[in-house]
Design an enzyme around this catalytic site. Structure first.
Site: not given
Ligand code: BES
Ligand code: ZN
Length: 651
Positions: A322, A346-347, A350, A369, A424, A432
């Protein structure tokens, strides 16, 4: 439009300043607590093991994933001047860091770095640059290297000259062959959670909010874009200027450089992508403007000016990121039928839940999330109807139920205790979908009208601030629970936020369409109906996913073959369906898919899609051999983060 934006910006800056003052008061309180805690560590030192002492000592009172002295120095603004060197896979140049002091007698500025070479530090004193002293500590595997800069009286700006190393955890450097066009290299960043420090020396904490300006120098034929104001029709001249006048957490600093073209989708939305995929992308995501509009109707104005998408190469390890004003998006969701556009919802979501109201540290990640997954689903409902929204909820909840069985219990808590672990490593669907279901539950209890109004006020109240779970709990109590007494109890709220696993009270979203699929599947498996009678003609991608995910793991070869012959699942060009089918095939030992699996693993780097496949392969001896062979070929094309994850899986 421009003028209007400026007004929004200055309001934002005022809001951000107000937020910071509040934060610094809080910071000093927390500091006092921390000081008490530190002396405790010292007195306890003999009792705890050496390793543990080290871990405890490095914790920061506000955010234990930063070395930054947040309680002494309040970072305000960055000025970046960087050259993108593809030959050496390095960003080279300097950053000016401007800050306020929160105390008298602050003697140092402490920053986070990881794999960064620092050549020189200068201090700005009476508008002159003078040489500064610095020390770069040894590298910690999770935190990186602490950079300590000695301050002098009256210095509120320092300049750090540096170069990133090729293995920077927050950057991916792609050769021309790894791009769609095959002619030009590509580079992009992924700073969340704690990777900004691998390309900018900074107090790398979501509790820190900064504005930034940047000058980025690239090879002439390439375009640079950032999480800032991007000028859609900027000239390709190898020098690009950016301004981000709204205060953002450091994990939202972002850059992409490549053979990019822009195409507008509306006055304020557009796509940056490699030329060959630009049209397909625009066709897939042309509901974006509509999404922004419905989110504004639900949760108040979009406060960031433009909303553009940057389509990355398939090696991008996430679905999306995002980055403000410019979401980074995987091309693996360009399915041709808009079936996977919830990612954009989703993005975009955010921009309220995350970028506007941000988790103060990574223990509070669910605030980002969980809220975003909830808002995402509301957007999907507005645009595509209740049935699709329920199908998406149901798919997520099924994933969640599966995931909690395999996770360490402590990682099933919303307000998770990371205990110095790499954020991570704690990444899962819990923040989520458990977070989302908590909000769905609140919505059901208080009714949509009340809950929507609560959320609008919540986003407004904490706009441009980074908040803790504790702050949310207090706000929830005062503004929802106490105003509508007797609807839910404090214990229930506590259970949702602080207890492990999934509470009994968790909603169980079902969809009529999925119930039909379930009934048909049952009949199919008992031999009552044939494949021809399954009634798949009108199935959406979601129904297919539900169907495949709910087939028994050990179907006989003949059944797998019959399904494949009839529905061409191995050849599915929908990456989610292909993923589900490949996983099922591995569980069933259906080897016909192996060549397709090999292609899939080599061409896609999105962790969510590939890691479960590798894990499944590692379950058998033959699979392990295959996994090792394919990984050897695929690994150089993966992002450092995916490499790190898979190095632990494919051993
Ligand atoms: N912000 C996240 C991606 C992220 C989270 C990167 C934690 C690094 C550390 C992004 O908004 C996200 O949640 N992406 C998901 C999307 C899905 C839930 C629709 C993904 O990448 O799968
Ligand atoms: Zn996210």
């Amino acid at each position: 439009m421009k003028k209007h934006q400026h007004i929004i910006y200055s309001l934002a800056v005022v809001a951000a300043l107000a937020g910071c003052q509040q934060e610094s008061k809080e910071a000093s309180e927390k500091q006092q607590n921390a000081e008490a805690a530190t002396s405790e560590v010292v007195t306890n030192e003999v009792e705890v093991s050496k390793a543990e002492t080290v871990v405890r000592k490095k914790h920061n009172p506000i955010d234990d994933h930063t070395y930054g002295n947040l309680h002494e120095v309040d970072l305000k603004h960055l000025d970046l001047d960087l050259t993108v060197d593809f030959e050496e896979k390095s960003l080279k140049g300097f950053v000016d860091l401007s800050f306020d002091r929160l105390k008298d007698n602050v003697s140092e500025l402490i920053l986070d770095t990881r794999d960064i070479d620092v050549s020189k530090v200068e201090l700005n004193k009476n508008d002159q640059w003078i040489a500064g002293e610095f020390e770069l500590a040894e590298k910690d595997e999770v935190m990186g290297s602490k950079l300590t800069i000695k301050l002098e009286e009256g210095v509120n700006k320092v300049r750090v000259h540096y170069a990133t190393q090729p293995q920077a955890s927050g950057l991916q450097w792609l050769t021309p062959e790894q791009t769609d066009g095959k002619k030009h290299p590509f580079m992009y960043s992924q700073a969340q959670a704690i990777h900004a420090r691998s390309f900018v020396p900074v107090q790398d904490s979501p509790a820190v909010r900064i504005t930034y300006n940047a000058t980025i120098r690239t090879p002439k034929e390439l375009l640079a874009v950032m999480s800032a104001f991007n000028e859609p029709d900027t000239a390709l001249d190898g020098e690009y200027h950016f301004e981000m006048p709204q205060a953002i957490p450091t994990y939202l600093i972002a850059i992409g450089v490549g053979d990019l073209k822009f195409k507008a989708m509306s006055d304020r939305t557009g796509v940056y992508a490699e030329p060959a995929i630009l049209d397909a992308t625009v066709a897939e995501f042309d509901d974006t403007e509509e999404m922004v509009k419905v989110t504004e109707e639900l949760y108040g104005p979009y406060r960031w000016g433009r909303y553009d998408l940057l389509i990355l190469p398939p090696a991008f390890p996430y679905g999306g990121m995002e980055n403000p004003r410019l979401s980074f998006i995987t091309p693996t969701v360009i399915a041709g039928d808009k079936s996977l556009v919830s990612l954009i919802a989703h993005e975009l979501a955010h921009s309220w839940s995350g970028n506007l109201v941000t988790n103060a540290n990574w223990h509070d990640f669910w605030l980002n999330e969980g809220f975003t997954s909830y808002v995402e689903n509301r957007i999907m409902e507005e645009l595509f109807g209740r049935e699709r929204a329920l199908m998406e909820q149901s798919l997520s909840v099924q994933d969640l139920r599966q995931a909690v069985q395999d996770l360490p219990t402590e990682y099933t808590v919303l307000n998770v205790d990371l205990k110095g672990a790499d954020p991570d490593d704690a990444f899962s669907t819990v923040p989520y979908t458990k977070g989302q279901m908590f909000l769905v539950w609140l919505e059901e209890k208080f009714g949509r009208e009340v809950f929507d109004a609560f959320l609008v006020n919540y986003f407004d109240h904490f706009a441009f601030q980074s908040i803790t779970t504790q702050q949310f709990e207090t706000y929830l109590k005062e503004n929802l629970l106490d105003k509508h007494p007797g609807v839910v109890t404090d214990e229930q709220i506590h259970t949702w936020i602080h207890e492990p696993m999934l509470p009994e009270m968790m909603p169980n979203p079902t969809s009529d369409a999925f119930e039909v699929v379930d009934a048909k599947t049952k009949q199919l498996l008992s031999g009552e109906i044939t494949l021809d009678q399954l009634g798949t003609e009108e199935w959406t991608v979601h129904e297919w996913l539900h169907f495949i995910n709910n087939l028994p793991a050990g179907l006989p070869q003949d059944d797998m073959m019959a399904l494949d012959a009839k529905f061409k699942l191995t050849e599915s060009t929908n990456n989610e369906i292909a993923h589900a089918w490949l996983l099922l095939s591995l569980k069933a030992g259906y080897d016909v898919v192996m060549p397709r699996l090999q292609d899939y693993l080599i061409s896609i780097g999105r962790r969510k899609l590939i890691v479960p496949l590798y894990k499944q392969l590692m379950e058998t001896e033959q699979g392990t051999e295959f996994a090792k062979r394919v990984y050897k070929v695929a690994r150089p094309g993966y992002h450092p983060l995916a490499q790190a994850t898979l190095d632990e899986v494919v051993k």
